[in-house]
Design an enzyme around this catalytic site. Structure first.
Site, PDB file in Angstrom:
ATOM      1  N   LYS A  46       0.836  -1.209   0.000  1.00  0.00           N
ATOM      2  CA  LYS A  46       0.000   0.000   0.000  1.00  0.00           C
ATOM      3  C   LYS A  46       0.868   1.255   0.000  1.00  0.00           C
ATOM      4  CE  LYS A  46      -2.073  -1.281   3.847  1.00  0.00           C
ATOM      5  NZ  LYS A  46      -1.356  -2.552   4.096  1.00  0.00           N
TER       6      LYS A  46
ATOM      7  N   ARG B 235      -9.891   0.243   8.963  1.00  0.00           N
ATOM      8  CA  ARG B 235      -9.347  -1.080   9.239  1.00  0.00           C
ATOM      9  C   ARG B 235     -10.315  -1.936  10.050  1.00  0.00           C
ATOM     10  NH1 ARG B 235      -3.734   0.020   9.036  1.00  0.00           N
ATOM     11  NH2 ARG B 235      -2.470  -1.853   9.260  1.00  0.00           N
TER      12      ARG B 235
ATOM     13  N   ARG C 144      11.704  -5.499   4.972  1.00  0.00           N
ATOM     14  CA  ARG C 144      11.475  -4.072   4.688  1.00  0.00           C
ATOM     15  C   ARG C 144      12.447  -3.197   5.474  1.00  0.00           C
ATOM     16  NH1 ARG C 144       5.665  -1.743   5.333  1.00  0.00           N
ATOM     17  NH2 ARG C 144       5.789  -2.952   7.247  1.00  0.00           N
TER      18      ARG C 144
ATOM     19  N   ARG D 218      11.196  -1.033  10.985  1.00  0.00           N
ATOM     20  CA  ARG D 218      10.088  -0.705  11.886  1.00  0.00           C
ATOM     21  C   ARG D 218      10.041  -1.682  13.047  1.00  0.00           C
ATOM     22  NH1 ARG D 218       4.868   0.260   8.085  1.00  0.00           N
ATOM     23  NH2 ARG D 218       3.942  -1.044   9.694  1.00  0.00           N
TER      24      ARG D 218
ATOM     25  N   ARG E  53      -0.351  -9.196  13.170  1.00  0.00           N
ATOM     26  CA  ARG E  53      -0.982  -8.205  12.273  1.00  0.00           C
ATOM     27  C   ARG E  53      -1.833  -8.903  11.207  1.00  0.00           C
ATOM     28  NH1 ARG E  53       4.269  -5.129  10.728  1.00  0.00           N
ATOM     29  NH2 ARG E  53       3.006  -4.122   9.127  1.00  0.00           N
TER      30      ARG E  53
HETATM   31  P1  AP5 Z   1       4.850  -1.674   1.837  1.00  0.00           P
HETATM   32  O1  AP5 Z   1       4.528  -0.852   0.632  1.00  0.00           O
HETATM   33  O2  AP5 Z   1       5.598  -1.010   2.940  1.00  0.00           O
HETATM   34  O3  AP5 Z   1       3.523  -2.407   2.372  1.00  0.00           O
HETATM   35  P2  AP5 Z   1       2.259  -1.839   3.133  1.00  0.00           P
HETATM   36  O4  AP5 Z   1       1.044  -2.507   2.563  1.00  0.00           O
HETATM   37  O5  AP5 Z   1       2.261  -0.341   3.170  1.00  0.00           O
HETATM   38  O6  AP5 Z   1       2.567  -2.481   4.553  1.00  0.00           O
HETATM   39  P3  AP5 Z   1       2.441  -1.919   6.028  1.00  0.00           P
HETATM   40  O7  AP5 Z   1       3.156  -2.925   6.888  1.00  0.00           O
HETATM   41  O8  AP5 Z   1       2.880  -0.499   6.139  1.00  0.00           O
HETATM   42  O9  AP5 Z   1       0.928  -2.040   6.232  1.00  0.00           O
HETATM   43  P4  AP5 Z   1       0.196  -2.114   7.537  1.00  0.00           P
HETATM   44  O10 AP5 Z   1      -1.191  -1.880   7.042  1.00  0.00           O
HETATM   45  O11 AP5 Z   1       0.417  -3.332   8.343  1.00  0.00           O
HETATM   46  O12 AP5 Z   1       0.896  -0.975   8.413  1.00  0.00           O
HETATM   47  P5  AP5 Z   1       0.449   0.482   8.858  1.00  0.00           P
HETATM   48  O13 AP5 Z   1       1.637   1.338   8.834  1.00  0.00           O
HETATM   49  O14 AP5 Z   1      -0.784   0.918   8.148  1.00  0.00           O
HETATM   50  O15 AP5 Z   1       5.645  -2.979   1.344  1.00  0.00           O
HETATM   51  C1  AP5 Z   1       6.151  -3.906   2.280  1.00  0.00           C
HETATM   52  C2  AP5 Z   1       7.513  -4.432   1.803  1.00  0.00           C
HETATM   53  O16 AP5 Z   1       7.327  -5.178   0.585  1.00  0.00           O
HETATM   54  C3  AP5 Z   1       8.527  -3.310   1.467  1.00  0.00           C
HETATM   55  O17 AP5 Z   1       9.797  -3.720   1.839  1.00  0.00           O
HETATM   56  C4  AP5 Z   1       8.429  -3.166  -0.069  1.00  0.00           C
HETATM   57  O18 AP5 Z   1       9.646  -2.734  -0.632  1.00  0.00           O
HETATM   58  C5  AP5 Z   1       8.086  -4.591  -0.486  1.00  0.00           C
HETATM   59  N1  AP5 Z   1       7.223  -4.623  -1.669  1.00  0.00           N
HETATM   60  C6  AP5 Z   1       6.228  -3.739  -1.993  1.00  0.00           C
HETATM   61  N2  AP5 Z   1       5.648  -4.110  -3.160  1.00  0.00           N
HETATM   62  C7  AP5 Z   1       6.287  -5.259  -3.556  1.00  0.00           C
HETATM   63  C8  AP5 Z   1       6.147  -6.129  -4.686  1.00  0.00           C
HETATM   64  N3  AP5 Z   1       5.217  -5.906  -5.627  1.00  0.00           N
HETATM   65  N4  AP5 Z   1       6.956  -7.217  -4.762  1.00  0.00           N
HETATM   66  C9  AP5 Z   1       7.905  -7.458  -3.797  1.00  0.00           C
HETATM   67  N5  AP5 Z   1       8.092  -6.659  -2.714  1.00  0.00           N
HETATM   68  C10 AP5 Z   1       7.290  -5.572  -2.598  1.00  0.00           C
HETATM   69  O19 AP5 Z   1      -0.011   0.202  10.379  1.00  0.00           O
HETATM   70  C11 AP5 Z   1       0.908  -0.158  11.374  1.00  0.00           C
HETATM   71  C12 AP5 Z   1       0.188  -0.298  12.697  1.00  0.00           C
HETATM   72  O20 AP5 Z   1      -0.434   0.951  13.062  1.00  0.00           O
HETATM   73  C13 AP5 Z   1      -0.965  -1.317  12.745  1.00  0.00           C
HETATM   74  O21 AP5 Z   1      -0.512  -2.630  12.989  1.00  0.00           O
HETATM   75  C14 AP5 Z   1      -1.806  -0.761  13.892  1.00  0.00           C
HETATM   76  O22 AP5 Z   1      -1.236  -1.076  15.154  1.00  0.00           O
HETATM   77  C15 AP5 Z   1      -1.691   0.743  13.706  1.00  0.00           C
HETATM   78  N6  AP5 Z   1      -2.742   1.289  12.843  1.00  0.00           N
HETATM   79  C16 AP5 Z   1      -2.571   1.910  11.647  1.00  0.00           C
HETATM   80  N7  AP5 Z   1      -3.742   2.267  11.126  1.00  0.00           N
HETATM   81  C17 AP5 Z   1      -4.699   1.860  12.015  1.00  0.00           C
HETATM   82  C18 AP5 Z   1      -6.110   1.929  12.016  1.00  0.00           C
HETATM   83  N8  AP5 Z   1      -6.802   2.465  10.984  1.00  0.00           N
HETATM   84  N9  AP5 Z   1      -6.771   1.406  13.080  1.00  0.00           N
HETATM   85  C19 AP5 Z   1      -6.096   0.844  14.118  1.00  0.00           C
HETATM   86  N10 AP5 Z   1      -4.761   0.747  14.164  1.00  0.00           N
HETATM   87  C20 AP5 Z   1      -4.056   1.250  13.116  1.00  0.00           C
END
Ligand code: AP5
Length: 208
Positions: A13, A88, A127, A155, A166
């Site tokens: 994402k 979410r 990552r 992270r 997660r």
């Molecule tokens: P990346 O693009 O970083 O993936 P992402 O989908 O953004 O993953 P996140 O881990 O950031 O998502 P998340 O939803 O768990 O975390 P968030 O920060 O929202 O890609 C991942 C890796 O893969 C990278 O190394 C990239 O280079 C590689 N990659 C990308 N595309 C690729 C491809 N096509 N092929 C191969 N490799 C590839 O949330 C974190 C925490 O915050 C949550 O756990 C929760 O505690 C809290 N939180 C956030 N939002 C909320 C909410 N709305 N409600 C409650 N808690 C929340």
């Protein structure tokens, strides 16, 4: 354009949002980034979020809903936004819908980036991100240039243990928003397996 990127942790994402922003000229609103900024600043909200995030738990709905309502009311989000990581849970999706209804606007697209669970742990544990530019790399799939490699950080929630938690939260709490948006006729599914370029091309096709 008002759109949401949905998908499991590590679906790509953040990677794809960075690529789509210029094309659509709208702000990227990532609740994960907002919460990490609060943790870094050491605010009360940050302290509360830090413990949840490290465990791979979700931060309470009322905290995140308040953050997003405030953010989408800002002037730069009046013409549109790209939400990443929100909603979410079903209560978050319902709260967002109420806020949009009250403003007389609606979502243009909700894009679900699909990646099978067995690919997720590798993506998450490999990552690394650049604290200076925010760029996201992967040790194997998207290696960083040599001149930034030394300053990259991992992270705190990118351990295998937190990743499993997660993923479990994604399936139990986030997956129910998919039928919510399907019923509203705005959901599109995109295959997130392939190179980042291939996924970007599919997203652009899907969003139009
Ligand atoms: P990346 O693009 O970083 O993936 P992402 O989908 O953004 O993953 P996140 O881990 O950031 O998502 P998340 O939803 O768990 O975390 P968030 O920060 O929202 O890609 C991942 C890796 O893969 C990278 O190394 C990239 O280079 C590689 N990659 C990308 N595309 C690729 C491809 N096509 N092929 C191969 N490799 C590839 O949330 C974190 C925490 O915050 C949550 O756990 C929760 O505690 C809290 N939180 C956030 N939002 C909320 C909410 N709305 N409600 C409650 N808690 C929340």
């Amino acid at each position: 354009m008002r759109m949401i990127l949905v998908g499991p942790p590590g679906a790509g994402k953040g990677t794809q949002a960075a690529r789509l922003l210029e094309r659509y000229g709208i702000p990227h609103i990532s609740t994960g980034d907002m919460l990490r900024a609060a943790v870094k600043e050491g605010t009360e909200l940050g302290k509360q979020a830090d413990a949840c995030m490290k465990r791979g738990d979700l931060v309470p709905d009322e905290v995140v809903i308040g953050l997003v309502q405030e953010r989408i009311a800002k002037p730069d989000a009046q013409k549109g936004f790209m939400l990443d990581g929100f909603p979410r849970t079903l209560p978050q999706a319902q709260a967002l819908q109420t806020a949009l209804d009250e403003s007389g606007v609606d979502l243009d697209a909700v894009v679900l980036i699909e990646v099978p669970d067995q690919l997720i742990v590798d993506r998450i544990t490999g990552r690394r991100s650049d604290p200076e530019t925010g760029a996201i790399y992967h040790l194997k799939f998207n290696p960083p240039p040599a001149d930034v490699a030394d300053r990259l950080v991992q992270r705190k929630d990118d351990t295998e243990e937190a990743c499993v938690a997660r993923l479990e939260k994604y399936h139990s709490q986030t997956a129910p928003i998919v039928p919510f948006y399907e019923k509203r006729g705005v959901l599109t599914r995109v295959d997130g397996v392939g190179t980042p370029d291939e996924v970007t091309a599919r997203l652009v096709d899907a969003i139009g």
